[in-house]
Every structure is written in structure tokens, then in C-alpha cells.
Motif scaffolding. Structure first.
Motif, PDB file in Angstrom:
ATOM      1  N   GLU A  99      11.415   8.834  -3.115  1.00 48.93           N
ATOM      2  CA  GLU A  99      11.120   9.222  -4.260  1.00 48.93           C
ATOM      3  C   GLU A  99      10.162  10.171  -3.973  1.00 48.93           C
ATOM      4  O   GLU A  99       9.215  11.405  -5.054  1.00 48.93           O
ATOM      5  CB  GLU A  99      10.229   8.204  -3.993  1.00 48.93           C
ATOM      6  CG  GLU A  99       9.078   7.879  -6.306  1.00 48.93           C
ATOM      7  CD  GLU A  99       9.124   6.514  -5.961  1.00 48.93           C
ATOM      8  OE1 GLU A  99       7.943   6.522  -6.808  1.00 48.93           O
ATOM      9  OE2 GLU A  99       9.385   5.801  -5.749  1.00 48.93           O
ATOM     10  N   GLU A 103       2.144   3.860  -1.166  1.00 50.64           N
ATOM     11  CA  GLU A 103       2.760   2.772  -0.082  1.00 50.64           C
ATOM     12  C   GLU A 103       2.199   2.573   0.686  1.00 50.64           C
ATOM     13  O   GLU A 103       2.031   1.194   1.589  1.00 50.64           O
ATOM     14  CB  GLU A 103       3.573   4.280   0.196  1.00 50.64           C
ATOM     15  CG  GLU A 103       4.659   4.603  -0.744  1.00 50.64           C
ATOM     16  CD  GLU A 103       5.818   5.260  -0.008  1.00 50.64           C
ATOM     17  OE1 GLU A 103       7.382   5.747  -0.584  1.00 50.64           O
ATOM     18  OE2 GLU A 103       5.574   5.552   1.046  1.00 50.64           O
ATOM     19  N   LYS A 113      15.288  -2.745   0.448  1.00 52.64           N
ATOM     20  CA  LYS A 113      14.029  -2.192   0.124  1.00 52.64           C
ATOM     21  C   LYS A 113      14.816  -1.204  -0.573  1.00 52.64           C
ATOM     22  O   LYS A 113      13.987  -0.439  -1.394  1.00 52.64           O
ATOM     23  CB  LYS A 113      12.520  -2.383   0.761  1.00 52.64           C
ATOM     24  CG  LYS A 113      12.095  -4.122   0.276  1.00 52.64           C
ATOM     25  CD  LYS A 113      12.686  -5.078  -0.302  1.00 52.64           C
ATOM     26  CE  LYS A 113      11.736  -6.508  -0.346  1.00 52.64           C
ATOM     27  NZ  LYS A 113      12.687  -7.149   0.073  1.00 52.64           N
ATOM     28  N   GLU A 114      15.018   0.214   0.943  1.00 51.84           N
ATOM     29  CA  GLU A 114      14.464   0.965   0.706  1.00 51.84           C
ATOM     30  C   GLU A 114      16.019   1.454  -0.543  1.00 51.84           C
ATOM     31  O   GLU A 114      15.348   2.693  -1.171  1.00 51.84           O
ATOM     32  CB  GLU A 114      15.436   1.845   2.101  1.00 51.84           C
ATOM     33  CG  GLU A 114      15.455   3.480   2.117  1.00 51.84           C
ATOM     34  CD  GLU A 114      14.385   4.621   1.285  1.00 51.84           C
ATOM     35  OE1 GLU A 114      14.603   5.476   1.378  1.00 51.84           O
ATOM     36  OE2 GLU A 114      12.923   3.739   1.627  1.00 51.84           O
ATOM     37  N   ARG A 145      14.584   0.773  -3.114  1.00 48.93           N
ATOM     38  CA  ARG A 145      13.378   1.771  -4.216  1.00 48.93           C
ATOM     39  C   ARG A 145      14.363   3.216  -5.231  1.00 48.93           C
ATOM     40  O   ARG A 145      13.913   4.091  -5.640  1.00 48.93           O
ATOM     41  CB  ARG A 145      12.719   2.504  -3.332  1.00 48.93           C
ATOM     42  CG  ARG A 145      10.956   2.893  -3.547  1.00 48.93           C
ATOM     43  CD  ARG A 145      10.644   3.348  -2.241  1.00 48.93           C
ATOM     44  NE  ARG A 145      11.484   4.375  -1.490  1.00 48.93           N
ATOM     45  CZ  ARG A 145      11.707   5.487  -1.285  1.00 48.93           C
ATOM     46  NH1 ARG A 145      11.461   6.103  -2.609  1.00 48.93           N
ATOM     47  NH2 ARG A 145      11.981   6.561  -0.294  1.00 48.93           N
TER      48      ARG A 145
END
Length: 471
Positions: free
Chosen positions: A14, A30, A255-256, A259
């Protein structure tokens, strides 16, 4: 923007999508999110050990260990002996756990063949007492961690099973993601970094006694050939906590991927990511490999990992067809069904084989391609004919048995003395005529094809049971 561009944007971290000045702002966001996660704890999270040792929780763990059965650990105590031991020693053990002086026993290492028969897989079997304590910990920690796991994680979670993962993979392929990034983590359970794992457990568990006990289980050592070896990394497969801890560690990977907007399915350490082009898949492979090595200190096995079409790879034993609406089918390695049934008599062989076949067909009930079941039915019958041919041993006995089954005398003697091997004869016409498929059904053998057809009619109402670890 076309679909390939969308995939490319999804693969980029991101931060790299931001214009100048946006990177620092994103890092601050973050950092704040990470701090918030660390501050979120369940009520009573600082006194979890008392909840673990609560009588009802320990009784539930005790019953679970009894139902799982399994082999004894290094002390030789069986599950049947555990109850008597606890009647006299549990007060002392409980006090040691509360004071933080309890020391888990090393696990007993055994090796089992891998499903593809290429090498052996080490298992670490804890003592039955440690299995009960681990199960009690698991029952308390699962409600804390599981609600926060990814919806694309299916392994060893309540109410989820491998069939859910396979159906999700089929849906991704049907939606147009016609390439898969098949990730294989090299010796995952042997390479888990204890510090990295415990840091993630500590995000939600504030009871330092639980953290200390978990650390001791990770570092309890392995007994190999009568010698205890220290363990500085890894979480041996075989105990109730091992798959749960693997989910905690790999949740960072989930989670990565979320994302970045990827479609993926993960079952324990088996992870497939679905993309729309091969170029996108290769970029994902490189970036996720770097993430795993840098963030989680895990290594991707480059030889076993690949970017390919879903119908050229298998996932949890399944593969799929190339159609626009792909059908699930059994992986091409159907003959890797473990031939565990052994016995002198055909009756015993069938009796031992039938439960294995029922479990096998239950696992592959989602397959909609029936040819694999037809082929395996024929292969099993041929193996059973081979058992009989070997058991008869002498040509004269073979001729006599064939005549008893209605084969003409001349044909029976020619077949019995043909000099061919056991496997050739088991597939020859004289054995097919003497022992047709109907005869095996009468002896109690089940037909995988008929069982699969029955599951097809009932599968829409089937409910997956949560997986459990059996040691």
C-alpha cells in the motif's frame, strides 16, 4: 483500467501506491493500528491460567484426550492410565502450574510416511498429561484468537473444514482467476521462530504465566533415539497446540494478503493465491516470498512452489477441470491411497480396508468427476484378486480354486500354469470371471462410485465438523 492493471495494483504494498508525502502518513496509521491491536484484550485476559485450570475446562480437555486416544509419550503412560494418575498427582501438578514451576516433558519423535511417499514426516508426541494441559489451553485461547482470524483461513478452526477451502478455491477460479500461486513453506513446522510467534501471542494474551508455559512447551525438547535434543525453533506436529499456533503466526500473512486485495485460501501451511494472469502471479510469488522471509522468518520452497493453472495443481487432494465453471475432481494421484489393510484372509483385508475407504470417500465427496472413483474401484478389486492369487501360492491350488468358481477345467489349468506374475493374473480374464465386482460387494466391500453418488444427493445438507488433532 483492465483486470491485469487491477491485479498489479493489488500486488503492490500500500505504501508504494501513495504519492510523495503519503508514505509517512500511512506508516503512522499502521503504527496506531498495531498499538490498538496490542491494547485489545479479552476480559480477564491477565488471569487466563485460572480459567485454563477451571474444573469444567480441565474435565472437557481430559475427555477430549481420551476420545482422541493416541500413542503414549516418553513416559509410556497411556490415555487409559491418565485418570488414575490424576487422582493422586493432579493437586501437585495444578500447584506447579499456578506457581510457574511446571516443566513439560520432551516430546517423543516418530516418523510417518508423507502422503506422496517421498520421505518421512517427523511427529512429536507429547505425554498424555501434556496433551491434556495443551488441550485445556487451546479451549481457552481459541475464543480469544479465532474471531480475529481471516475468513480465508480454513485449517483447524471451529466450524470450518478442508471442503470449505476447496469450494472457495473453485469459486475464485470460476470468477476469472485462472492462475494460482501455489506456496509451499519449506519445513514450516520445523522452522517456526519462537520469538516471532510469542510476540504475536502476546498481542492478545497478557497473562505472563500462560506465555511462560507456552514458551516452555515450544522449548521442551525432542527425544530421538533415547537422547533428548534441545529445540530452538519449530513447533512439532502432534500436539493439540501446534496447528493453533501455526494459525496465529500465519495470520500475519493472511492480513497482508487481505490488505493487498488478493483472493486466497489457506489451510494450515498450504496457501493458494488466485490471480488473473501469469505475470501477476509471478510478481505475487516474489513479493509474498520476501514478506514471509523478512517478517515471519519463513522460507518458501522454490522447487515445490509454482505459478500455474489451477487444473494443473492440486489443493488439499483436489484439483479442478479447465471449464469456465470448473468441476472439482480427485487429484490424479488416486493410487496413493494408503494400502494399510493387511491380512492373511480376504475377509480380514476387506474388514480393515472398508473404514479407510469410507473415510477417503467422505473427504473427496465434493468431487463431481466420477472417473477417479471408477478407476479406484477397479484398482482395489484387482489388488484383492492379487491377494487371493498370492494366498493360493501353488499352481495346483490355483487351478482348483478357479474350477470351484465356475471356470472350465482346461482354462483353469492353463491359467494356473501360465508362468505370469501375481499382478498380471489379478487383471486377467480368468480372475475377472471367477471374481466379478458383484462378488466383492457380497463380501462386504463398498463401491466408491456408489458411495460418491449417494454423497452427491446428500452433500447439500452436509455439515462440516471442526477438525481435531489426533496423536
Amino acid at each position: 483500467m483492465d483486470e491485469t492493471d487491477a491485479d498489479r495494483r493489488a500486488e503492490m504494498p500500500e505504501d508504494s501506491r501513495k504519492v510523495a508525502g503519503g508514505t509517512g502518513e500511512n506508516k503512522e496509521r499502521e503504527r496506531q493500528a498495531s498499538t490498538a491491536v496490542k491494547e485489545k484484550t479479552q476480559p480477564g485476559a491477565e488471569r487466563l491460567l485460572e480459567e485454563v485450570l477451571r474444573r469444567e475446562n480441565m474435565l472437557s480437555a481430559f475427555r477430549r484426550v481420551l476420545s482422541n486416544k493416541g500413542s503414549p509419550g516418553i513416559d509410556g503412560m497411556t490415555v487409559d492410565e491418565l485418570g488414575g494418575y490424576l487422582k493422586t498427582d493432579w493437586p501437585r501438578i495444578r500447584e506447579e502450574l499456578l506457581k510457574g514451576t511446571y516443566q513439560p516433558a520432551p516430546v517423543r519423535q516418530v516418523e510417518i510416511p508423507k502422503p506422496n511417499r517421498k520421505g518421512m514426516r517427523p511427529l512429536g508426541i507429547p505425554t498424555v498429561l501434556d496433551r491434556m494441559i495443551q488441550q485445556a489451553i487451546l479451549q481457552v485461547l481459541t475464543p480469544i484468537f479465532d474471531p480475529h482470524f481471516s475468513g480465508s483461513s480454513y485449517g483447524y478452526r471451529p466450524g470450518r473444514c478442508s471442503q470449505n477451502a476447496v469450494k472457495a478455491a473453485q469459486g475464485y477460479a470460476e470468477s476469472g482467476c485462472r492462475f494460482v500461486v501455489d506456496l509451499d513453506l519449506e519445513k514450516f513446522f520445523d522452522r517456526v521462530n519462537h520469538d516471532v510467534l510469542m510476540a504475536r501471542v502476546a498481542r492478545w494474551v497478557k497473562d505472563k504465566r500462560i506465555l511462560r508455559l507456552l514458551r516452555r512447551y515450544l522449548e521442551s525438547g525432542v527425544m530421538v533415539g533415547g537422547v533428548v535434543q534441545e529445540r530452538e525453533e519449530g513447533t512439532p506436529q502432534g500436539g493439540p497446540l501446534s496447528p493453533f499456533l501455526s494459525n496465529i503466526l500465519l495470520d500475519d500473512l493472511d492480513k497482508e494478503l487481505e490488505r493487498r486485495g488478493h483472493r486466497f485460501c489457506r489451510y494450515a501451511d498450504d496457501c493458494n493465491i488466485y490471480v488473473r494472469s501469469k505475470a501477476a502471479g509471478e510478481r505475487v510469488m516474489e513479493s509474498i516470498s520476501r514478506f514471509l522471509e523478512k517478517r515471519l522468518r519463513l522460507k518458501v520452497n522454490r522447487e515445490k512452489s509454482a505459478v500455474d493453472r489451477p487444473w494443473k495443481r492440486d489443493f488439499l487432494g483436489y484439483t479442478m477441470t479447465w471449464h469456465r465453471q470448473p468441476k472439482l475432481k480427485v487429484s490424479g494421484k488416486i493410487r496413493e491411497l494408503m494400502w494399510k489393510a493387511r491380512g492373511c484372509s480376504l475377509t480380514k483385508v476387506i474388514r480393515e480396508l472398508v473404514p479407510l475407504l469410507r473415510g477417503w470417500i467422505n473427504y473427496f465427496r465434493l468431487s463431481s468427476v466420477k472417473i477417479a472413483f471408477e478407476e479406484l474401484d477397479g484398482w482395489i478389486r484387482r489388488r484383492l484378486r492379487c491377494v487371493m492369487w498370492r494366498h493360493w501360492n501353488k499352481p495346483r491350488t490355483r487351478a482348483k480354486k478357479l474350477i470351484q468358481r465356475g471356470i472350465e477345467r482346461e482354462t483353469a489349468y492353463i491359467s494356473a500354469y501360465n508362468g505370469r506374475g501375481d499382478w498380471w493374473n489379478s487383471g486377467a480374464s480368468h480372475m475377472h470371471s471367477a471374481f466379478p465386482a458383484k462378488w466383492f460387494i457380497q463380501q462386504g466391500l463398498i463401491s466408491l462410485l456408489s458411495q460418491h453418488q449417494r454423497f452427491q444427493n446428500l452433500s447439500r445438507t452436509a455439515v462440516c465438523r471442526p477438525a481435531r488433532t489426533v496423536v
